[in-house]
Design a protein around this motif. Structure first.
Motif, PDB file in Angstrom:
ATOM      1  N   VAL A  47       0.850  -1.191   0.000  1.00 39.18           N
ATOM      2  CA  VAL A  47       0.000   0.000   0.000  1.00 39.18           C
ATOM      3  C   VAL A  47       0.889   1.245   0.000  1.00 39.18           C
ATOM      4  N   PRO A  48       0.445   2.355  -0.631  1.00 39.10           N
ATOM      5  CA  PRO A  48       1.305   3.523  -0.845  1.00 39.10           C
ATOM      6  C   PRO A  48       2.088   4.059   0.353  1.00 39.10           C
ATOM      7  N   PRO A  49       1.498   4.278   1.549  1.00 39.67           N
ATOM      8  CA  PRO A  49       2.319   4.825   2.647  1.00 39.67           C
ATOM      9  C   PRO A  49       3.444   3.873   3.059  1.00 39.67           C
ATOM     10  N   PHE A  50       3.143   2.581   3.035  1.00 41.44           N
ATOM     11  CA  PHE A  50       4.138   1.563   3.391  1.00 41.44           C
ATOM     12  C   PHE A  50       5.228   1.506   2.330  1.00 41.44           C
ATOM     13  N   ASP A  51       4.808   1.505   1.081  1.00 36.93           N
ATOM     14  CA  ASP A  51       5.729   1.471  -0.055  1.00 36.93           C
ATOM     15  C   ASP A  51       6.680   2.660  -0.014  1.00 36.93           C
TER      16      ASP A  51
ATOM     17  N   LEU B 268       7.549   4.562  11.949  1.00 33.80           N
ATOM     18  CA  LEU B 268       6.122   4.346  12.147  1.00 33.80           C
ATOM     19  C   LEU B 268       5.393   4.738  10.874  1.00 33.80           C
ATOM     20  N   VAL B 269       4.461   3.895  10.448  1.00 36.96           N
ATOM     21  CA  VAL B 269       3.685   4.150   9.234  1.00 36.96           C
ATOM     22  C   VAL B 269       2.230   3.763   9.494  1.00 36.96           C
ATOM     23  N   LYS B 270       1.301   4.659   9.148  1.00 36.30           N
ATOM     24  CA  LYS B 270      -0.126   4.354   9.267  1.00 36.30           C
ATOM     25  C   LYS B 270      -0.664   3.973   7.894  1.00 36.30           C
ATOM     26  N   THR B 271      -1.387   2.848   7.838  1.00 37.47           N
ATOM     27  CA  THR B 271      -2.051   2.416   6.610  1.00 37.47           C
ATOM     28  C   THR B 271      -3.485   2.026   6.968  1.00 37.47           C
ATOM     29  N   LYS B 272      -4.238   1.598   5.979  1.00 38.10           N
ATOM     30  CA  LYS B 272      -5.614   1.149   6.224  1.00 38.10           C
ATOM     31  C   LYS B 272      -5.665  -0.100   7.111  1.00 38.10           C
ATOM     32  N   PHE B 273      -4.535  -0.772   7.272  1.00 39.76           N
ATOM     33  CA  PHE B 273      -4.476  -1.988   8.092  1.00 39.76           C
ATOM     34  C   PHE B 273      -4.192  -1.698   9.564  1.00 39.76           C
TER      35      PHE B 273
ATOM     36  N   TRP C 136      -1.268   0.481  12.340  1.00 41.95           N
ATOM     37  CA  TRP C 136       0.048   1.111  12.501  1.00 41.95           C
ATOM     38  C   TRP C 136       1.144   0.066  12.349  1.00 41.95           C
ATOM     39  N   HIS C 137       2.139   0.400  11.575  1.00 45.95           N
ATOM     40  CA  HIS C 137       3.274  -0.486  11.328  1.00 45.95           C
ATOM     41  C   HIS C 137       4.539   0.117  11.914  1.00 45.95           C
ATOM     42  N   VAL C 138       5.327  -0.723  12.538  1.00 49.36           N
ATOM     43  CA  VAL C 138       6.710  -0.378  12.856  1.00 49.36           C
ATOM     44  C   VAL C 138       7.503  -1.105  11.776  1.00 49.36           C
ATOM     45  N   VAL C 139       8.166  -0.338  10.925  1.00 55.50           N
ATOM     46  CA  VAL C 139       8.828  -0.889   9.736  1.00 55.50           C
ATOM     47  C   VAL C 139      10.339  -0.690   9.844  1.00 55.50           C
ATOM     48  N   LYS C 140      11.060  -1.747   9.551  1.00 54.14           N
ATOM     49  CA  LYS C 140      12.531  -1.680   9.485  1.00 54.14           C
ATOM     50  C   LYS C 140      12.929  -2.203   8.106  1.00 54.14           C
ATOM     51  N   VAL C 141      13.438  -1.306   7.260  1.00 48.93           N
ATOM     52  CA  VAL C 141      13.856  -1.672   5.926  1.00 48.93           C
ATOM     53  C   VAL C 141      15.277  -2.226   6.002  1.00 48.93           C
ATOM     54  N   LEU C 142      15.450  -3.453   5.543  1.00 52.72           N
ATOM     55  CA  LEU C 142      16.762  -4.101   5.622  1.00 52.72           C
ATOM     56  C   LEU C 142      17.672  -3.702   4.463  1.00 52.72           C
ATOM     57  N   TYR C 143      17.112  -3.665   3.256  1.00 50.46           N
ATOM     58  CA  TYR C 143      17.881  -3.240   2.086  1.00 50.46           C
ATOM     59  C   TYR C 143      16.929  -2.909   0.950  1.00 50.46           C
ATOM     60  N   ARG C 144      17.453  -2.234  -0.051  1.00 48.30           N
ATOM     61  CA  ARG C 144      16.710  -2.006  -1.286  1.00 48.30           C
ATOM     62  C   ARG C 144      17.688  -2.055  -2.455  1.00 48.30           C
ATOM     63  N   THR C 145      17.187  -2.420  -3.619  1.00 42.38           N
ATOM     64  CA  THR C 145      18.037  -2.503  -4.805  1.00 42.38           C
ATOM     65  C   THR C 145      17.612  -1.452  -5.818  1.00 42.38           C
TER      66      THR C 145
END
Length: 92
Positions: A59-63, A76-81, A83-92
């Motif tokens: 979903v867009p806020p998470f993405d 911290l990210v709020k979505t329709k689901f 509240w998320h605590v998100v830890k991004v490990l890596y991105r390419t």
């Protein structure tokens, strides 16, 4: 070629609980242990791991946080689901 990321997350219903989890992480608690204890997402069984996913799959806020937020820092990210605590490990 699509960009990809890998992240861990903990999904809870309210902001206060998400902030409490964030505080516990800052005190040194392990992300996977907290995910198994608090997360309402099926990924809790895997310590909150969402594995690798493509940009646009979430979903867009998470993405947005997964593809532009600081790596290895819980956010911290709020979505329709919830509240998320998100830890991004890596991105390419």
């Amino acid at each position: 070629m699509a960009r990809t990321a890998s992240a861990l997350h903990i999904l809870v219903k309210d902001k206060e609980q998400a902030e409490d989890i964030l505080a516990k992480l800052k005190k040194g608690n392990m992300f996977d242990v907290l995910a198994k204890k608090y997360s309402t997402c099926p990924s809790a069984k895997k310590g909150g791991s969402l594995g690798e996913f493509k940009q646009g799959d979430m979903v867009p806020p998470f993405d947005k946080i997964c593809f532009s937020g600081e790596l290895l820092t819980p956010h911290l990210v709020k979505t329709k689901f919830g509240w998320h605590v998100v830890k991004v490990l890596y991105r390419t």
